[in-house]
Design an enzyme around this catalytic site. Structure first.
Site, mmCIF file in Angstrom:
data_model
loop_
_atom_site.group_PDB
_atom_site.id
_atom_site.type_symbol
_atom_site.label_atom_id
_atom_site.label_comp_id
_atom_site.label_asym_id
_atom_site.label_seq_id
_atom_site.Cartn_x
_atom_site.Cartn_y
_atom_site.Cartn_z
ATOM 1 N N LEU A 69 0.822 -1.213 0.000
ATOM 2 C CA LEU A 69 0.000 0.000 0.000
ATOM 3 C C LEU A 69 0.857 1.264 0.000
ATOM 4 O O LEU A 69 0.342 2.370 -0.104
ATOM 5 C CB LEU A 69 -0.987 -0.012 1.175
ATOM 6 C CG LEU A 69 -1.994 -1.177 1.144
ATOM 7 C CD1 LEU A 69 -2.958 -1.089 2.330
ATOM 8 C CD2 LEU A 69 -2.793 -1.213 -0.161
ATOM 9 N N ARG A 70 2.174 1.058 0.088
ATOM 10 C CA ARG A 70 3.177 2.104 -0.175
ATOM 11 C C ARG A 70 3.166 3.269 0.809
ATOM 12 O O ARG A 70 3.907 4.230 0.590
ATOM 13 C CB ARG A 70 3.010 2.668 -1.594
ATOM 14 C CG ARG A 70 2.992 1.633 -2.689
ATOM 15 C CD ARG A 70 4.320 0.953 -2.849
ATOM 16 N NE ARG A 70 4.395 0.175 -4.074
ATOM 17 C CZ ARG A 70 5.141 -0.899 -4.221
ATOM 18 N NH1 ARG A 70 5.880 -1.353 -3.198
ATOM 19 N NH2 ARG A 70 5.182 -1.545 -5.356
ATOM 20 N N ASN A 100 7.638 -2.787 3.138
ATOM 21 C CA ASN A 100 8.694 -2.097 2.367
ATOM 22 C C ASN A 100 8.255 -0.673 2.042
ATOM 23 O O ASN A 100 8.130 -0.271 0.893
ATOM 24 C CB ASN A 100 9.128 -2.885 1.114
ATOM 25 C CG ASN A 100 8.005 -3.185 0.156
ATOM 26 O OD1 ASN A 100 6.834 -3.129 0.525
ATOM 27 N ND2 ASN A 100 8.344 -3.499 -1.084
ATOM 28 N N ASP A 324 -0.067 -9.888 -4.030
ATOM 29 C CA ASP A 324 1.210 -9.183 -4.206
ATOM 30 C C ASP A 324 0.978 -7.919 -5.042
ATOM 31 O O ASP A 324 1.806 -7.557 -5.906
ATOM 32 C CB ASP A 324 2.280 -10.076 -4.844
ATOM 33 C CG ASP A 324 3.679 -9.468 -4.740
ATOM 34 O OD1 ASP A 324 3.833 -8.441 -4.064
ATOM 35 O OD2 ASP A 324 4.611 -10.034 -5.350
ATOM 36 N N PHE A 342 10.025 -3.916 -10.481
ATOM 37 C CA PHE A 342 9.263 -5.170 -10.453
ATOM 38 C C PHE A 342 7.881 -4.882 -9.851
ATOM 39 O O PHE A 342 7.787 -4.204 -8.822
ATOM 40 C CB PHE A 342 9.957 -6.189 -9.543
ATOM 41 C CG PHE A 342 11.198 -6.825 -10.109
ATOM 42 C CD1 PHE A 342 11.092 -7.948 -10.925
ATOM 43 C CD2 PHE A 342 12.456 -6.331 -9.816
ATOM 44 C CE1 PHE A 342 12.248 -8.572 -11.430
ATOM 45 C CE2 PHE A 342 13.609 -6.945 -10.315
ATOM 46 C CZ PHE A 342 13.512 -8.066 -11.117
ATOM 47 N N GLY A 343 6.821 -5.448 -10.405
ATOM 48 C CA GLY A 343 5.522 -5.351 -9.732
ATOM 49 C C GLY A 343 4.354 -5.175 -10.672
ATOM 50 O O GLY A 343 4.477 -4.547 -11.736
HETATM 51 C C1 NCD Z 1 7.299 -5.782 -4.949
HETATM 52 C C2 NCD Z 1 7.157 -4.292 -4.744
HETATM 53 O O1 NCD Z 1 7.049 -3.569 -5.734
HETATM 54 O O2 NCD Z 1 7.122 -3.851 -3.582
HETATM 55 N N1 NCD Z 1 7.375 -6.097 -6.344
HETATM 56 C C3 NCD Z 1 7.063 -7.254 -6.929
HETATM 57 O O3 NCD Z 1 7.342 -7.422 -8.107
HETATM 58 N N2 NCD Z 1 6.453 -8.196 -6.266
HETATM 59 C C4 NCD Z 1 8.509 -6.214 -4.192
HETATM 60 C C5 NCD Z 1 9.006 -7.555 -4.520
HETATM 61 O O4 NCD Z 1 8.434 -8.548 -4.022
HETATM 62 O O5 NCD Z 1 9.985 -7.647 -5.258
#
Ligand code: NCD
Length: 457
Positions: A69-70, A100, A324, A342-343
Site C-alpha cells: 500500500l506504499r 517495504n 502481491d 518489479f511489480g
Molecule cells: C514488490 C514491490 O514492488 O514492492 N514487487 C514485486 O514485483 N512483487 C517487491 C518484490 O516482491 O519484489
C-alpha cells in the site's frame, strides 16, 4: 457511513468455512451477519433494503495476505485510501500490507501510524505486516515482540529475502512464541543475480538476463529445514516454480508448520507475455515485447510452472491466493525492461483472472473462495477465523460477484494509483458487484440494484 440492514436474496452462498455452497438469502445488520439461509418474507425487518442476488455469488470478503500500500513514503505509487478503494472494488475486505515502506514498518510508531491512517482513510480492514529485520536491511532482527504487541499480523522483509540463514533461524524461533508467521520472499540473490525475467528460451530470445527457478527453490528448501529445526511458523510468499510445490507438499506431509501462497498472475499468465504473445484467454489488445508491465518478482514463468501451481492450489498444498499488489508510478515502468521496477497492480483484476481457472474447471468455485478466505485466515491465526465465515454473528465482510459478467480491463478506471498491469485491454469473465466491509457498502458496481424499503402503510 453506518452499517445498514440489507437483505441479499437468492444468491449462491459459498462459505467454505462451513462447506456451504447453496442458493439462499443473507441478512446483514449492525455490521454483522444476522442470518444466512432461506428467509421468509416475514423475517425481513422493516426498513431493510433488498438486493436481488439471483445469478450472483455471495462469499466472505477476500483476505489478501500480501499487498503493497506504499504508505508511508511512496504515496505517489499508492496510498492506504486508494489501495483500500482498489481492494473494495476487487472484493477484498482485509488487506495485509507489506513493510517495504519508508520508513519501513519496523517499530511500533509506524504500526500505530498505519492503524491511524487506516481508521481515517480505509474502506476495508488493514492489517500491517512488520519487518523481520531492522530497516529491512537484513543485519539484525527487528523488535519482533514490540511489533507483535503493536498489532502486526506476520513478519516479512518482502521485496528482499531474509538472506542471513541464522537471522531466519532466530526469527522462526520467535515466530512460534509470538504465534505469528514469517513470510519470506524466497530469492537467493547469488542465483538470481541481475535477472529480470524467468530463465528460459524466452529470456534467451529477448536477450534478457534470466532468474533460475533454483533461486526460489534453494531458499524455500533452506527455510523448510530451519522451520523443522526451530518448530517455527514459515509462510512461503508468492510461490512461482513447479519445483517449489513438492517442497511445500513434503514439508506439510512431515507435519511442519509451513504454509504458502500464490499470486493470480502466476496462475494465469506465462513468460510468453514478455515476448508480447498473450495468446488465450480473450486478449483483445495486441501484445508487445519488452512490455515492462510484465516485469514482476517472482517472474512470470513457463506453462509447466503454471500447471504445477494450479495443481498445488487445487490439492491444498498451497493454502492461499495473495495478490502481491505492487502498484508503481508511470516513471518506474516507462524505462527499459532492465531498469523497470518489479511489480503488477493486481487488486482489481484478481477475481476476473482467477475465475478463468473456475470456468475452465481447473479449480472449483469452492476451492477458489477457500483460498481467498479461509486459507489466508488460517495463516493469520485462530482469532481471524470469523473474517472468513458467513455464520451469524460474524462480521458482515461480504463480496457479491457475477461470475459470468465479461468486462475489458481499462486501467483508466482503476481505483489504484498503480496502472501497471499486463492485463490492460484483456477481457475477463467475472466481476465484483458489491462489497460490504463490517456491514458497510464499500463498493457498488453500476449493475447493483437495491430496492429501497417500502413505506409502512
Ligand atoms: C514488490 C514491490 O514492488 O514492492 N514487487 C514485486 O514485483 N512483487 C517487491 C518484490 O516482491 O519484489
Amino acid at each position: 457511513m453506518e452499517p445498514e440492514t440489507i437483505l441479499i436474496r437468492g444468491s449462491r452462498i459459498v462459505d467454505p468455512s462451513r462447506q456451504l455452497d447453496r442458493v439462499g438469502d443473507l441478512l446483514l445488520g449492525g455490521g454483522e451477519i444476522l442470518a444466512a439461509g432461506r428467509l421468509g418474507r416475514d423475517r425481513v425487518p422493516d426498513g431493510c433494503r433488498v438486493i436481488n442476488g439471483a445469478g450472483l455469488v455471495a462469499s466472505p470478503g477476500f483476505i489478501d495476505l500480501h499487498c503493497h500500500l506504499r504508505e508511508p513514503g511512496f504515496e505517489y505509487k499508492e496510498t492506504i485510501a486508494a489501495g483500500s478503494r482498489a481492494g473494495a472494488k476487487g472484493g477484498f475486505t482485509t488487506l495485509c500490507c507489506m513493510p517495504n515502506t519508508d520508513p519501513p514498518i519496523d517499530n511500533a510508531a509506524v504500526v500505530d501510524f498505519i492503524h491511524q491512517r487506516a481508521r481515517h482513510d480505509s474502506l476495508v480492514r488493514i492489517l500491517p505486516i512488520g519487518c523481520v529485520t531492522k530497516g529491512r536491511k537484513g543485519h539484525e532482527l527487528a523488535e519482533m515482540e514490540e511489533l507483535a504487541s503493536a498489532g502486526v499480523v506476520a513478519f516479512s522483509d518482502d521485496g528482499d529475502p531474509v538472506y542471513d540463514a541464522n537471522l531466519m533461524r532466530l526469527a522462526l524461533t520467535y515466530s512460534s512464541d509470538l504465534g505469528l508467521a514469517i513470510s519470506n520472499h524466497c530469492q537467493d540473490r547469488s542465483l538470481s543475480c541481475n535477472g529480470v525475467m524467468a530463465e528460459g528460451s524466452v529470456a534467451t530470445h529477448l536477450g534478457l538476463a534470466g532468474i533460475p527457478a533454483a533461486a526460489e527453490e534453494a531458499m524455500i528448501a533452506r527455510d523448510i529445514a530451519l522451520a523443522e529445526a526451530t518448530g517455527g511458523r514459515l509462510h512461503v510468499a508468492h510461490l512461482s516454480t513447479a519445483g517449489s510445490v513438492p517442497l511445500v507438499r513434503e514439508a506439510k506431509q512431515r507435519g511442519l508448520s509451513v504454509t504458502a501462497e500464490v499470486c493470480p498472475h502466476h496462475l494465469t499468465i506465462t513468460d510468453q507475455w514478455v515476448l508480447g504473445d498473450k495468446g488465450e484467454p480473450n486478449t483483445v489488445a495486441g501484445g508487445r515485447a519488452y512490455d515492462t508491465s510484465t516485469k514482476v518478482y517472482p517472474p512470470l514463468r513457463a506453462q509447466r510452472d503454471v500447471d504445477a501451481l494450479i495443481e498445488g492450489l487445487a490439492d491444498g498444498t498451497i493454502d492461499c491466493i495473495a495478490t502481491d499488489h505492487a502498484p508503481h508510478d508511470l516513471t518506474s515502468k516507462q524505462v527499459t525492461y532492465e531498469d523497470a521496477a518489479f511489480g503488477i497492480s493486481v487488486l482489481e483484476t484478481a477475481l476476473g483472472s482467477l475465475l478463468q481457472l473456475v470456468h475452465s474447471r481447473k479449480l472449483s468455485m469452492g476451492a477458489m473462495v477457500d483460498r481467498l478466505t479461509t486459507g489466508p485466515a488460517r495463516v493469520l491465526g485462530e482469532s481471524y477465523a470469523d473474517l472468513a465465515s458467513m455464520q451469524s454473528g460474524s462480521p458482515a465482510d461480504i463480496v457479491l460477484f457475477d461470475p459470468s459478467q465479461e468486462w475489458t480491463v481499462d486501467t483508466s478506471e482503476f481505483e489504484s494509483k498503480g496502472r501497471n498491469t499486463p492485463l490492460e485491454g484483456s477481457v475477463l469473465k467475472g466481476r465484483v458487484v458489491a462489497t460490504f466491509a463490517s456491514g458497510r457498502l464499500v463498493y457498488q458496481g453500476p449493475e447493483l440494484k437495491i430496492e429501497e424499503p417500502q413505506a409502512s402503510p
